[in-house]
Design an enzyme around this catalytic site. Sequence first.
Site, PDB file in Angstrom:
ATOM      1  N   ALA A  85       0.807  -1.229   0.000  1.00  0.00           N
ATOM      2  CA  ALA A  85       0.000   0.000   0.000  1.00  0.00           C
ATOM      3  C   ALA A  85       0.834   1.270   0.000  1.00  0.00           C
ATOM      4  CB  ALA A  85      -0.929   0.008   1.215  1.00  0.00           C
ATOM      5  N   ASN A  86       2.145   1.146  -0.112  1.00  0.00           N
ATOM      6  CA  ASN A  86       2.977   2.347  -0.035  1.00  0.00           C
ATOM      7  C   ASN A  86       3.251   2.979  -1.395  1.00  0.00           C
ATOM      8  OD1 ASN A  86       4.842  -0.219   0.160  1.00  0.00           O
ATOM      9  ND2 ASN A  86       6.020   1.330  -0.946  1.00  0.00           N
TER      10      ASN A  86
ATOM     11  N   GLY B 126       1.809   3.233  -5.881  1.00  0.00           N
ATOM     12  CA  GLY B 126       0.989   2.802  -7.006  1.00  0.00           C
ATOM     13  C   GLY B 126      -0.473   2.587  -6.669  1.00  0.00           C
ATOM     14  N   ILE B 127      -1.022   1.528  -7.221  1.00  0.00           N
ATOM     15  CA  ILE B 127      -2.447   1.238  -7.092  1.00  0.00           C
ATOM     16  C   ILE B 127      -2.820   0.969  -5.639  1.00  0.00           C
ATOM     17  CG2 ILE B 127      -4.186  -0.501  -7.675  1.00  0.00           C
ATOM     18  CD1 ILE B 127      -2.654  -0.557 -10.477  1.00  0.00           C
ATOM     19  N   GLY B 128      -1.941   0.264  -4.907  1.00  0.00           N
ATOM     20  CA  GLY B 128      -2.227   0.001  -3.498  1.00  0.00           C
ATOM     21  C   GLY B 128      -2.335   1.279  -2.693  1.00  0.00           C
TER      22      GLY B 128
ATOM     23  N   TYR C 250       6.381 -13.400 -14.602  1.00  0.00           N
ATOM     24  CA  TYR C 250       5.507 -12.448 -13.913  1.00  0.00           C
ATOM     25  C   TYR C 250       4.041 -12.727 -14.259  1.00  0.00           C
ATOM     26  CZ  TYR C 250       2.987  -8.162 -12.838  1.00  0.00           C
ATOM     27  OH  TYR C 250       2.055  -7.275 -12.365  1.00  0.00           O
TER      28      TYR C 250
END
Length: 308
Positions: free
Chosen positions: A19-20, A22-24, A172
């Site tokens: 969560a630190n 981008g999308i998170g 990936y």
Amino acid sequence: MTWHSGQQAEGKTILITGANAGIGYFAAEQLAANGATVVLGCRDTAKGDLAVRAIRARVPSARLRCVRLDLADLSALPATVDALDADRLDAVVLNAGVLLSGPDRRMSAQGHELMFATNHLGHFALVAQLAPILTATANSRVITVGSFAARSERLDLTDLQSEHDYRPKRSYGRSKLAQMLFGFELDRRLRAHAAGTTSMVVHPGGALDSLTPSRPPLFIRTTAQRLRGLPASVALHGKHAGAETLVRAVLDTEITGGQLWGPRVFGLRGQPHREAPHAHMTDLDTAAGLWAASSALTGVDPLGVGSA
């Protein structure tokens, strides 16, 4: 009826992995703005603290916590769950991921290929560790964040960790496909056990930094980046927009277990909508084989059945 978030997250506690950035990050910001208590699971807690500062700059009333979460180290996960110190968990968003580009195959602390270990095995084991608190929370949800990259890949159960043929981009995509297979299989098994927890799968579409607004001190988009990204906005969107699908899956009570949600326009941009998953994402035999292998590799089972 058109769905809107409003303050539907009041009283809810949500854990978001990765969560630190981008999308998170944007999912955390949006859920905090809707009243949730958001726990940011971050490998680097210094970056997590920056994310907390960035959210509070926009949402002064935000209820936020940061816990250290290293998905690539299975031995560290019990301590992360202990650090949550929460008596309820309404949702966990399995968002964190690593994309490697170098030619050399890298390994996790337990000797697993790093992308498969972080993106899939770590989340598989985390859900197992969280099972008691999820079970104790009525209508809890597990939201697995897949990827558009999984559409073109197929899982090789005989080479899950790319030991025989390592190609970073393909490995990936396969790790993200493994996540999605897990998300759908988890819901089937939860329903078979008549559990109160549900599992759904989402993906953010094509989300670019150049189309993403600045969030200092975490991320600052330059004017040059913004201008370079403008042509792409026809087909893609920013990470703040990609996060809306994750937030909707957490909050919208009309979304039920086993569903796949992504952006409306070609699965790449736009408002969240329900999609039909590709057949290889829900294949029962592949999912069962992946579950058995994942349980053997991690030593746990997400339904709390115990050690493998």
